[in-house]
Design an enzyme around this catalytic site. Structure first.
Site, PDB file in Angstrom:
ATOM      1  N   ASN A 227       7.445  17.173 -18.054  1.00  0.00           N
ATOM      2  CA  ASN A 227       6.631  17.250 -16.845  1.00  0.00           C
ATOM      3  C   ASN A 227       6.061  18.656 -16.676  1.00  0.00           C
ATOM      4  O   ASN A 227       6.808  19.643 -16.707  1.00  0.00           O
ATOM      5  CB  ASN A 227       7.473  16.907 -15.609  1.00  0.00           C
ATOM      6  N   GLU A 228       4.746  18.762 -16.530  1.00  0.00           N
ATOM      7  CA  GLU A 228       4.060  20.032 -16.255  1.00  0.00           C
ATOM      8  C   GLU A 228       4.455  21.130 -17.251  1.00  0.00           C
ATOM      9  O   GLU A 228       4.689  22.277 -16.872  1.00  0.00           O
ATOM     10  CB  GLU A 228       4.312  20.491 -14.818  1.00  0.00           C
TER      11      GLU A 228
END
Length: 439
Positions: free
Chosen positions: A169-170
């Site tokens: 994530n990210e």
């Protein structure tokens, strides 16, 4: 109440209280909260979260195997948002939640990189890759497989049919690209039908670099995140996907909300600005394949982020006005995007000129035309369209830009639906989402 009339000593561990009246068949989920979710008609659920998956250190990444089995044996964990989770809702329960909602599961897995971009060395990534493969086997494997058998022992012999897997994530940069490639290859080799999602290379997304693609491996669906202010959504966000190049990858708007400068409980203007952003999703459905508001739930008395979609107390809940927007879009999704031409004036905002009136049009399976129209201004706007006929008109607005709900008035803001013989001329209320469903 536990009573020991004769005195003495006894010990309690892992105390868990559930209401007798739960949602669905599993007996695990609080009814009022699940009803809020079900009203949104979710096509999928992304779990267990965003940065929570990566962990704030390499030791605190989400390891799904520690979240299954008897709840008293699960490993509780401090997380990046500053509280401890017991994993009472673990990997298995998330899959059950999706099943109860008739939504597809989208598992966001730990990939050996934490939120500080520290990474497990490549020569020690074997167990992480195997964990990802085992998670897919737990969700989808036959009961004759090792992890399929574990699922069956937990009371669910049928597979959960996991289709989507997001890798991290990210995350960004070389450390992410190397580990993305490693997991990508392993999953594609064993489970070629799994749809893989990758992170945007610009952390937090929203810079419109049109790809800055991961090198060495294809990106199937790229996860973009947008935590912006209302002025941005009305101006930049209302048109951003119109000019994106096609063919490199599809887009998952995996986290978005009107956050910058937002009040604690959200407000009407923020919700309507998100509606303008979502019109852009609809007009570009060849590119934008999935979207998910974030964050979903927050305990009213222990908030670490603002705003959230649904606010929880021990025995009640109330919603951000954004919930109403999400619900109305879900109820009026349509099956075919229609060509649309909008002629409107613009007005100046911090991020540039914004169209006063913004719209999208789709056709539903029954042949109805659904026209969604946003008035981005704080004054009424005259409106004409070439649509005519018997129409269900639904309007969501409020008394002022700051209007919101509360625990005392959990549904203070509501949409209003009427049946009209539509002549094509109307006036849009200030800061409103109006939906015309024309037979």
């Amino acid at each position: 109440v536990f009573r020991a009339p004769q005195g003495g000593t006894f010990y309690l561990d892992c105390v868990s209280l559930f209401p007798a009246d739960t949602y669905g068949t599993s007996g695990l989920f609080r009814k009022d909260l699940m009803e809020r979710l079900a009203a949104l008609k979710p096509a999928f659920v992304r779990f267990p979260g965003g940065s929570w998956v990566n962990g704030h250190t390499l030791e605190t990444g989400y390891l799904w195997k520690t979240t299954i089995g008897p709840i008293w044996e699960r490993k509780s964990q401090w997380n990046i948002w500053g509280y401890t989770t017991t994993h009472g809702v673990g990997f298995h329960e998330y899959l059950l939640l999706c099943e109860e909602l008739k939504a597809k599961p989208l598992f966001c897995c730990y990939c050996g990189v934490d939120c500080g971009m520290r990474a497990i060395p490549m020569d020690k990534m074997g167990p992480i890759v195997q964990d990802v493969l085992d998670a897919i086997e737990y969700a989808n494997g036959p009961v004759t497989s090792p992890w399929g058998r574990k699922r069956a022992e937990a009371g669910h012999p049928a597979p959960f049919n996991l289709e989507y897997l997001e890798i991290g994530n990210e995350l960004r940069g070389k450390v992410y690209e190397e580990r993305y490639a490693l997991i990508h290859d392993a999953v594609q080799a064993k489970y070629p039908n799994i749809k893989l999602l990758s992170d945007a290379t610009n952390r937090g997304g929203g810079t419109f670099s049109h790809g800055a693609p991961i090198t060495g491996r294809p990106q199937h669906i790229r996860d973009e995140h947008y935590y912006k202010e209302a002025d941005w959504y009305f101006s930049q966000g209302a048109t951003c996907f119109d000019t994106w190049p096609r063919g490199k990858f599809e887009v998952f708007v995996g986290e978005y909300a009107c956050c910058a400068g937002a009040p604690k409980w959200g407000d009407l203007r923020g919700a309507i600005s998100e509606a303008a952003f979502m019109l852009n999703f609809e007009r570009n459905q060849d590119l934008v394949k999935l979207a998910a508001y974030a964050p979903l739930f927050a305990n009213r008395d222990h908030m670490k982020w603002k705003p959230n979609l649904i606010y929880v107390t021990s025995n009640s809940n109330f919603v951000n006005p954004s919930w109403n927007v999400q619900k109305l879009f879900a109820e009026n999704h349509g099956t075919q995007v229609l060509d649309l031409s909008v002629k409107t004036e613009t007005f100046k905002l911090r991020w540039g000129d914004a169209p006063k009136v913004q719209a999208s049009a789709v056709r539903d399976a029954d042949g109805s035309v659904i026209l969604k129209v946003v008035n981005a201004t704080e004054t009424p706007q005259p409106f004409t369209t070439n649509l005519r006929g018997r129409t269900t008109k639904t309007v969501f607005t409020g008394p002022n830009r700051s209007a919101h709900n509360s625990v005392e008035a959990p549904d203070g803001l509501k949409e209003v639906a009427t049946q009209i013989d539509f002549t094509g001329a109307d006036t849009l209320p200030p800061l409103s989402l109006t939906i015309y469903r024309v037979r």
